[in-house]
Design a protein around this motif. Sequence first.
Motif, PDB file in Angstrom:
ATOM      1  N   GLY A  25      36.983  51.654 -42.153  1.00 27.69           N
ATOM      2  CA  GLY A  25      36.450  52.673 -43.046  1.00 27.69           C
ATOM      3  C   GLY A  25      35.390  53.532 -42.374  1.00 27.69           C
ATOM      4  N   ASP A  26      35.000  54.608 -43.027  1.00 25.11           N
ATOM      5  CA  ASP A  26      33.946  55.486 -42.511  1.00 25.11           C
ATOM      6  C   ASP A  26      32.646  54.700 -42.338  1.00 25.11           C
ATOM      7  OD1 ASP A  26      35.826  57.425 -42.787  1.00 25.11           O
ATOM      8  OD2 ASP A  26      34.756  58.603 -44.290  1.00 25.11           O
ATOM      9  N   GLY A  27      31.962  54.940 -41.218  1.00 23.24           N
ATOM     10  CA  GLY A  27      30.664  54.334 -40.976  1.00 23.24           C
ATOM     11  C   GLY A  27      30.709  52.869 -40.593  1.00 23.24           C
ATOM     12  N   GLU A  28      31.893  52.346 -40.306  1.00 20.91           N
ATOM     13  CA  GLU A  28      32.031  50.925 -39.984  1.00 20.91           C
ATOM     14  C   GLU A  28      32.166  50.694 -38.481  1.00 20.91           C
ATOM     15  OE1 GLU A  28      34.281  49.500 -44.105  1.00 20.91           O
ATOM     16  OE2 GLU A  28      35.360  49.442 -42.196  1.00 20.91           O
ATOM     17  N   THR A  29      31.645  49.551 -38.033  1.00 23.25           N
ATOM     18  CA  THR A  29      31.826  49.108 -36.660  1.00 23.25           C
ATOM     19  C   THR A  29      32.598  47.792 -36.686  1.00 23.25           C
ATOM     20  OG1 THR A  29      29.768  50.148 -35.914  1.00 23.25           O
ATOM     21  CG2 THR A  29      30.691  48.423 -34.518  1.00 23.25           C
ATOM     22  N   HIS A  30      33.724  47.773 -35.998  1.00 22.69           N
ATOM     23  CA  HIS A  30      34.577  46.596 -35.936  1.00 22.69           C
ATOM     24  C   HIS A  30      34.638  46.091 -34.496  1.00 22.69           C
ATOM     25  CE1 HIS A  30      36.793  46.974 -39.938  1.00 22.69           C
ATOM     26  NE2 HIS A  30      35.992  48.035 -39.898  1.00 22.69           N
ATOM     27  N   PRO A 194      27.145  57.870 -40.706  1.00 21.02           N
ATOM     28  CA  PRO A 194      27.906  57.416 -41.880  1.00 21.02           C
ATOM     29  C   PRO A 194      29.351  57.906 -41.906  1.00 21.02           C
ATOM     30  CG  PRO A 194      25.713  58.118 -42.543  1.00 21.02           C
ATOM     31  CD  PRO A 194      25.872  58.505 -41.112  1.00 21.02           C
ATOM     32  N   ASP A 195      29.646  59.008 -41.186  1.00 21.18           N
ATOM     33  CA  ASP A 195      31.003  59.552 -41.201  1.00 21.18           C
ATOM     34  C   ASP A 195      31.766  59.262 -39.913  1.00 21.18           C
ATOM     35  OD1 ASP A 195      29.364  61.185 -39.661  1.00 21.18           O
ATOM     36  OD2 ASP A 195      30.409  63.037 -40.208  1.00 21.18           O
ATOM     37  N   THR A 196      31.220  58.411 -39.033  1.00 21.37           N
ATOM     38  CA  THR A 196      31.927  58.029 -37.812  1.00 21.37           C
ATOM     39  C   THR A 196      32.073  56.512 -37.760  1.00 21.37           C
ATOM     40  OG1 THR A 196      29.917  57.837 -36.459  1.00 21.37           O
ATOM     41  CG2 THR A 196      30.962  60.012 -36.580  1.00 21.37           C
ATOM     42  N   SER A 197      33.039  56.053 -36.986  1.00 24.71           N
ATOM     43  CA  SER A 197      33.305  54.617 -36.892  1.00 24.71           C
ATOM     44  C   SER A 197      33.552  54.225 -35.453  1.00 24.71           C
ATOM     45  CB  SER A 197      34.510  54.233 -37.765  1.00 24.71           C
ATOM     46  OG  SER A 197      34.289  54.601 -39.109  1.00 24.71           O
TER      47      SER A 197
END
Length: 259
Positions: A25-30, A194-197
Amino acid sequence: MLEVRNLHASIGGKEILKGINLTVGDGETHAIMGPNGSGKSTLSAVLVGNPLYEVTEGEALFNGKDLLAMKPEERAHEGLFLSFQYPVEIPGVLMTNFMKAAINEKRKAQGLDPMKPAEFIKLMREKRKVVELDAKLANRSVNEGFSGGEKKRNEIFQMAMLEPKLSILDETDSGLDVDAMRIVAEGVNKLLRPDTSCIVITHYDRLLEMIRPQFVHILYQGRIVTTGGPELALQIQEKGYDWIRSLTPGPSPIGEGSI
């Protein structure tokens, strides 16, 4: 932002990815972890459109668009970025010219005019500070004569310049000393919005202590077999990958080569 469903992919007739399901999702780091040969680098290569790999089943949507139907350059224009595990040298191509061409191609795809020279120089100066990249390195040929740490730092500099929506870091920590890893991690953290991942592919939890993903996935034999929070990376550090055998049916040889 990214939706991968039942993704299967092969190279040279050998199936590597055997049904990947992943949502970012937007703003997430996996973070994606797993032993050599599990398919981590294959997944990153397939997502950015490496022509050596054949997708045999499944789909990947990027902001609602069919990612797999796009050419590699179209994926980049849409905001996908890959930091290579082994950045290549490009003798004779100045970093300045390389980045100017990349940025202006992206702007062209967005219907914008080329960036003015003064504006471009100002942008380069600002982004160099993010990863503490020496001005002399930025004015040389791409990665030519760079140390391993300088090459990885240069990758994050390119990421800073292009401002992608989704960044995939393929074992960026490989071969880095503690100081270089800190600089790279701080650069990544500064670029997250918030709009990048971001997807971080790694073997170790050292980088994850600095970047701190919300989600950790274990990829094994071409599938994501378990997902958790940052504590899952610590479990891998303590136990290794042998315990993953209990999560997958059938024989589970580890170490089929780094693919």
